[in-house]
Design a protein around this motif. Structure first.
Motif, PDB file in Angstrom:
ATOM      1  N   GLY A   9      -2.855   5.763 -28.346  1.00 23.47           N
ATOM      2  CA  GLY A   9      -2.138   4.514 -29.002  1.00 23.47           C
ATOM      3  C   GLY A   9      -0.939   4.719 -29.645  1.00 23.47           C
ATOM      4  N   LEU A  10      -0.372   3.712 -29.955  1.00 19.52           N
ATOM      5  CA  LEU A  10       0.819   3.478 -30.366  1.00 19.52           C
ATOM      6  C   LEU A  10       1.013   2.113 -31.332  1.00 19.52           C
ATOM      7  CD1 LEU A  10       3.977   4.244 -30.162  1.00 19.52           C
ATOM      8  CD2 LEU A  10       3.989   2.656 -28.231  1.00 19.52           C
ATOM      9  N   LEU A  11       1.674   2.153 -32.333  1.00 18.32           N
ATOM     10  CA  LEU A  11       2.067   0.987 -32.895  1.00 18.32           C
ATOM     11  C   LEU A  11       3.667   0.620 -32.887  1.00 18.32           C
ATOM     12  CD1 LEU A  11       1.102  -1.136 -35.222  1.00 18.32           C
ATOM     13  CD2 LEU A  11       2.367   0.418 -36.787  1.00 18.32           C
ATOM     14  N   VAL A  12       3.834  -0.663 -32.304  1.00 13.93           N
ATOM     15  CA  VAL A  12       5.158  -1.265 -32.276  1.00 13.93           C
ATOM     16  C   VAL A  12       5.236  -2.004 -33.415  1.00 13.93           C
ATOM     17  CG1 VAL A  12       6.539  -2.807 -30.774  1.00 13.93           C
ATOM     18  CG2 VAL A  12       4.604  -1.380 -29.967  1.00 13.93           C
ATOM     19  N   ALA A  13       6.204  -1.578 -34.337  1.00  8.70           N
ATOM     20  CA  ALA A  13       6.547  -2.021 -35.701  1.00  8.70           C
ATOM     21  C   ALA A  13       8.202  -2.828 -35.388  1.00  8.70           C
ATOM     22  CB  ALA A  13       6.635  -1.373 -36.624  1.00  8.70           C
ATOM     23  N   GLY A  14       8.362  -3.553 -36.357  1.00 11.67           N
ATOM     24  CA  GLY A  14       9.911  -4.150 -36.105  1.00 11.67           C
ATOM     25  C   GLY A  14      10.629  -4.000 -37.486  1.00 11.67           C
ATOM     26  N   THR A  15      11.864  -4.006 -37.473  1.00  9.40           N
ATOM     27  CA  THR A  15      12.665  -4.024 -38.609  1.00  9.40           C
ATOM     28  C   THR A  15      12.723  -5.598 -39.243  1.00  9.40           C
ATOM     29  OG1 THR A  15      14.565  -4.891 -37.336  1.00  9.40           O
ATOM     30  CG2 THR A  15      14.393  -2.491 -37.585  1.00  9.40           C
ATOM     31  N   THR A  16      12.335  -6.377 -38.476  1.00 10.32           N
ATOM     32  CA  THR A  16      12.262  -7.757 -39.069  1.00 10.32           C
ATOM     33  C   THR A  16      11.136  -8.820 -38.085  1.00 10.32           C
ATOM     34  OG1 THR A  16      14.060  -8.729 -37.751  1.00 10.32           O
ATOM     35  CG2 THR A  16      14.639  -7.812 -39.565  1.00 10.32           C
ATOM     36  N   SER A  17      10.735  -9.609 -38.803  1.00 11.11           N
ATOM     37  CA  SER A  17       9.985 -10.713 -37.842  1.00 11.11           C
ATOM     38  C   SER A  17      10.839 -11.163 -36.787  1.00 11.11           C
ATOM     39  CB  SER A  17       9.409 -11.925 -38.818  1.00 11.11           C
ATOM     40  OG  SER A  17       8.638 -11.476 -39.564  1.00 11.11           O
TER      41      SER A  17
END
Length: 506
Positions: free
Chosen positions: A9-17
């Motif tokens: 598994g991997l979570l793709v997060a972001g600095t912003t929307s």
């Protein structure tokens, strides 16, 4: 990779929307499935008015349905167990495991209900991990929303609960990407930082060698590498969670048009009603050569339109008021009197009717509609979620329904469980225009009513265009990301011994 163990598994997060999480998640899914990996997308909690109905009758975010297509997997409620559908600036309908369970204010949701859902979210993720080689999870907003961390179930909350490595995506086109990467890392608690494996730069323009010194400095400051630099590419819009965009061939205001087959282009104006939902319905129109699609909010913008679409909305009565306040209601009435085409979809269909009785959504009671179709609508507490199949204009049609309004059709010609009177069509079916034969037949009718010498392209396949688009996302990952390093993350988790970055350092 074909011998991969289950449960990576991997979570793709972001600095912003809108940093590109949805695109990157879809791209990774498409890249993995090409390698023979059985992969599924996942988003624990989504806030969106663009949704989809799975084959089992569950409502999920359209972005997750698109990501499932990228993964060549059947969309499921497991992929998006919590969906929030805003009804105002302060409240949303909560959809749990594909079914609505009530309305909650933002304070009420974050004040207790959200934390109680963590077990459900983790359970769905673990079920997917048990049946797939890899699950690529998408975060929401930023993982560094420190005011919401205690009740988080979609970013570091789910990452820590499921021990997922985290990849943070930053949109360099906005500027400040290095500060965003560093600040995001530094604001996380030490336990969360242990899972933040590195970064991915998105939407880069120019010579990547000029960026590399900054990436090296970022790694020296945080101890975390950058896993790739994705170039800026036009026309990569996918099914949006928010915003106003024609996804396949478009920009924010107006679609890009391929040359027409006939002598004329066809101009489509989409009324940008409040709380607009499933505006992706017009993507298939924008994909047609010679069709211009634009979103409008002024009456004068309807004058040169060959077709006006009143799209779905989460606020039917509010949309009705907005149409009247802006003079669009009168402009629609003039069009109908002149025999010029109008199409209402879901909430847009409802506002075209004679009367709306709403004690559920707006609680406004009985409200007069625009009176352009012989239809009366009553809002039921139980939401209709369906995947209908039928025929219209001599062609097979598939769609999906998401609505509380129950339409009593009093006249006119039957049309996709709605009706047609002259050049005015109304239906609750979303997605019907993705059926190629029906779309071409419909556009021929619109052209005839508008006096345009427009000819639909005989070979436009919306499904094929969508597949090409998803392949382009997979190509981005395969060509511009360190895929070997990504796979090590997915299979083995975040590297041990990642350093803690204190706030304010250096």
């Amino acid at each position: 990779m074909t011998g991969a163990r289950k449960g990576g598994g991997l979570l793709v997060a972001g600095t912003t929307s809108d940093a590109g999480k949805s695109v990157v998640t879809a791209g990774i899914c498409r890249w993995l499935v090409r390698q023979g990996v059985k992969v599924a997308p996942f988003k624990g909690q989504n806030m969106s008015l663009n949704s989809f109905v799975t084959r089992e009758g569950a409502e999920i975010g359209r972005a997750q349905a698109m990501q499932a297509q990228a993964a060549k997997a059947e969309p499921s409620a497991l992929m998006n167990p919590v969906l929030l559908k805003p009804g105002s600036d302060r409240s949303s309908q909560v959809v749990l495991m594909g079914k609505p369970v009530g309305e909650l204010s933002a304070r009420g949701y974050h004040g207790g209900r959200q934390a109680a859902l963590l077990d459900t979210v983790v359970g769905c993720l673990e079920e997917l991990r048990g049946s797939h080689d890899a699950v690529i999870c998408e975060g929401a907003g930023s993982p560094a929303e420190i005011n919401l961390r205690r009740t988080d179930i979609v970013n570091m909350g789910i990452a820590r609960a499921a021990r997922l490595p985290v990849l943070v995506v930053g949109d360099i086109d906005r500027g400040g990407v290095f500060a965003s990467f560093f600040g995001t890392t530094a604001l996380l608690a030490p336990e969360d930082q242990e899972l933040l494996a590195g970064y991915l730069v998105n939407k880069f323009r120019g010579d990547v060698t000029l960026l590399e010194p900054g990436l090296d400095m970022l790694e020296s400051l945080t101890g975390r590498p950058t896993y790739g630099v994705l170039p800026y590419q036009h026309g990569l819009g996918i099914d949006e969670e928010d915003g106003l965009r024609v996804s396949l061939r478009g920009t924010v205001r107006e679609s890009v048009v391929a040359p027409p087959v006939g002598e004329d282009v066809l101009r489509v104006a989409v009324c940008a009603v409040p709380l607009m939902s499933n505006f992706t319905d017009v993507d298939a129109l924008a994909a047609e050569p010679g069709v211009v699609v634009r979103f409008v909010d002024r009456a004068e913008e309807l004058v040169d339109a060959d077709l006006v679409v009143v799209p779905g909305t989460r606020g039917t009565v509010k949309a009705l008021e907005w149409l009247r306040e802006r003079g669009l209601a009168d402009a629609l009435a003039r069009r109908v009197a002149e025999g010029r085409p109008v199409l209402g979809i879901c909430g847009g269909f409802q506002v075209l009717g004679e009367r709306i009785e709403d004690e559920v959504e707006s609680r406004a009671g009985v409200v007069d509609g625009l009176g352009l179709l012989p239809v009366r609508v009553r809002f039921a507490r139980e939401k209709t979620l369906a995947r209908p199949v039928g025929r219209a204009l001599g062609e097979p049609v598939e769609g999906y329904e998401i609505h509380h309004g129950v339409a009593d059709v009093l006249g006119g010609e039957a049309f996709l469980d709605g009706c047609r009177v002259g050049a005015v069509w109304g239906t609750h079916w979303h997605g019907s225009l993705e059926s190629d034969g029906f779309r071409r037949a419909f556009l021929r009718e619109v052209a005839a009513a508008s006096g345009r010498r427009f000819v639909p392209a005989p070979d436009t396949s919306f499904a094929a265009l969508r597949e090409e688009q998803l392949d382009r996302l997979g190509d981005l990952i395969e060509r511009h990301a360190d895929t070997d390093a990504l796979w090590r993350l997915i299979e083995g988790g975040a590297p041990a011994g990642l350093p803690f970055v204190p706030p304010g350092a250096p």
